[in-house]
Every structure is written in C-alpha cells, then in structure tokens.
Design an enzyme around this catalytic site. Structure first.
Site, mmCIF file in Angstrom:
data_model
loop_
_atom_site.group_PDB
_atom_site.id
_atom_site.type_symbol
_atom_site.label_atom_id
_atom_site.label_comp_id
_atom_site.label_asym_id
_atom_site.label_seq_id
_atom_site.Cartn_x
_atom_site.Cartn_y
_atom_site.Cartn_z
ATOM 1 N N CYS A 30 55.414 47.359 49.642
ATOM 2 C CA CYS A 30 55.115 48.286 50.815
ATOM 3 C C CYS A 30 53.804 47.710 51.430
ATOM 4 C CB CYS A 30 54.920 49.645 50.073
ATOM 5 S SG CYS A 30 54.533 50.990 51.254
ATOM 6 N N CYS A 87 51.350 50.538 52.108
ATOM 7 C CA CYS A 87 50.869 51.145 50.967
ATOM 8 C C CYS A 87 49.529 50.359 50.540
ATOM 9 C CB CYS A 87 51.801 51.249 49.897
ATOM 10 S SG CYS A 87 53.181 52.423 50.129
ATOM 11 N N ASP A 88 49.788 48.996 50.487
ATOM 12 C CA ASP A 88 48.919 48.084 49.739
ATOM 13 C C ASP A 88 48.414 47.035 50.462
ATOM 14 O OD1 ASP A 88 49.630 49.322 47.447
ATOM 15 O OD2 ASP A 88 51.543 48.002 47.023
#
Length: 324
Positions: free
Chosen positions: A134, A137-138
C-alpha cells in the site's frame, strides 16, 4: 426466528464499524473473525491519513479502539471462522469451523481481500519492514529513498506515480515486455522522470539486515532475474512495494450464489446490498471499493444501516435492547 439479527463476518475496519452501527441500531449483532480483530489495519505502523487522527496512532491501536466501541454498544464477538453458509427462506445459517451453527436475519461479509504475494524468499520476513502492499499507507516512510515497485497493471502504475512524488528513485519492474495497464496510465508512467521502467524483470529474493547499527532488520537489497535470459543480479533498495493484484475473500458469497465481478469481488449497490436479499458486503471484498481504512469504515456503517432497515421490513428483530 433466527438467534441473531445481524451476523458480520470479518473484523477489519469495515466489520468493526458495521458492528458498532448495527449495535447502536439496537440489533442483536455478532462479529465472527477467524484471526484477531483489525484485519489489514494491524500492519499499519502509523495511521496518519485517517480524518481526525493527527497523532502517532498505530493501526493496531486504532483497531482496538474500534473493537472496544463495538463491544461498548453491545456487539458480541466470536473468534471462529465461518466454514459454510446457506440461506433457508429469510434466514441465513452459518456453520463455523468448530461445528457451531448460528442463524441470522441479515449478514454482512467484510472478509477483505489479501494482497497477491510474490511468494519469494524474504517477502514475508520483511513485510512491514520495507515490504509493503500500500503506497498511500507506507510511502511517506521512504521519502527520498530508493524504491522498487512490482507489477504491470493499473495499481502498479498508479502507485508508482504516487511514490514518485516522494522520491526520484523509483524502479518499476514487470515480468512481461509490456504493461497490461490502461494506455493513458502507461504513457504517464513512461514519461515520469522519477520512474525507471524495467521490463522482463522479476524479483527472486528480498534481502535485509540491520540498518545504522540498529537492532531492527529492514530491507536492504533485492535479487533480480531477467525473464528472457535468466541472468541475475543483486541491487540495493530501501523498500519493495508489491502490486501483483489482490485475492478477494469472497468464497462465502459464492456459496450463496451472490453476483461477483470478473475478479471475484462481491457486486453491491450503493446500499452495500448484494444480489442476495439480506446479504451485504463492505470493505475490500466489495467490487469497486477504494481500498482505504476510511472507506472500509464508511462501507461498514452503510451496510449496517441498510441491513437494519431490511430487518425492520422483515419484522423479525431478535432481542430488543435499551434505547441509545
């Protein structure tokens, strides 16, 4: 009459939010989860893009808060997987892995979708330590760093472009000689100066070790192979983002003959209702979902709201509870 008003299968953000909204609607709600509550949110190191959360809250902490909220409103939880499900008249009959049977007037499937793994050495070991599925997300943890992106579809091109805003050291590799993504996405990817594209390339192994005398082991390099001549080489990197597709956990919907799209995701309308009356889907398992924690929670709230309306139409609420 069924022994539950609403059975929710899956305890990720979608299922936990559905449990809260279902319980607040005075439904008798049970959440079934074969693993621990939280779903994919559990692997989020810092949840920094959820509206209203400005501190350093982890995905684990967020999931536990959702769990506590749902319990506080009266939802019950069962640590057990549903092995099969069928519908008899207006009643759903779920059989659990240990043989227990529960019935419900409505069901929400919130079982999510799992990233398709490369299944190479080092992938599982360094998940959350440089291996990610992701970008939104990261990606922020790797600003200015070198990143390998794996995949050849729309997701890989989209996520590579997102990551290219954070660093100019993106290497996008694809096992074939051309991308399968939409033409416009491919053109933007190829024109992006921050993205180096390498065709006919696969990852054979992901290696890691401690960084800067730290005790934490992280991704340090990848072993690459040329799919044409079989040659291999090892190259330094700080992260590997894998977008080789996802696998929806929709087998239970299939048992009920609910309509699925060509990739196996559950087709719903705007009320999260499937083609089977009383069966709803929320989160990553749903066709067309934007796979983020915030949208999964929104799906769960909507599914519980409309499931409550459906149950009221049936006139079969199980146990009435006190007012909100």
């Amino acid at each position: 009459m069924s022994d539950l008003d609403l059975l929710i299968i899956g305890a990720g953000p979608a299922g936990l939010t559905a449990a809260q909204y279902g319980a607040r609607a005075n439904l008798k709600v049970m959440v079934a989860e074969k693993q621990s509550a939280g779903g994919q949110a559990l692997v989020i190191d810092v949840l920094e893009n959820y509206p209203g959360i400005c501190g350093q809250k982890s995905g684990f902490e967020f999931a536990m808060d959702l769990h506590k909220q749902a319990e506080a409103f009266g939802a019950s939880f069962l640590l057990n997987g549903v092995s099969s499900i069928k519908k008899e008249g207006d009643v759903f009959k779920a059989v659990f892995a240990d043989g227990e049977v529960r019935t419900a007037s409505a069901v929400i499937i919130a079982t999510g979708a799992s990233p398709r793994l490369l299944d190479v050495p080092g992938e599982k070991e360094f998940s959350g330590k440089g291996v990610s599925y992701c970008a939104t997300c990261d990606g922020n943890f790797f600003k200015g760093k070198k990143i390998f992106v794996v995949g050849g579809g729309d997701a890989a091109c989209d996520e590579a472009r997102y990551l290219s805003r954070l660093t100019d050291k993106i290497v996008l590799i694809h096992r074939r000689g051309s991308f399968r993504a939409q033409k416009a996405l491919v053109e933007r990817t190829l024109k992006n100066p921050n993205i180096e594209v390498r065709y006919n390339t696969i990852i054979k192994e992901i290696k890691g070790g401690t960084v800067n005398q730290s005790s934490v082991s992280k991704v340090k390099s990848v072993v690459l192979a040329d799919t044409k001549n079989g040659g291999t080489c090892e190259e330094q990197t700080d992260a590997v983002f894998i977008f080789a597709g996802t696998v929806p956990q929709s087998s239970l919907a299939g048992e009920l003959n609910a309509a699925l799209d060509e990739n196996g995701y559950i087709i719903t309308d705007q009320k999260m209702a499937s083609s089977v009356k009383g069966l709803y889907a929320a989160g990553d398992v749903r066709s067309g979902a934007f796979r983020q924690v915030v949208t999964a929670a929104a799906d769960g709230a909507s599914a519980a709201h409309y499931a409550a309306g459906y149950i009221d139409e049936l006139g079969v609420r199980g146990q009435e509870k006190g007012s909100d």
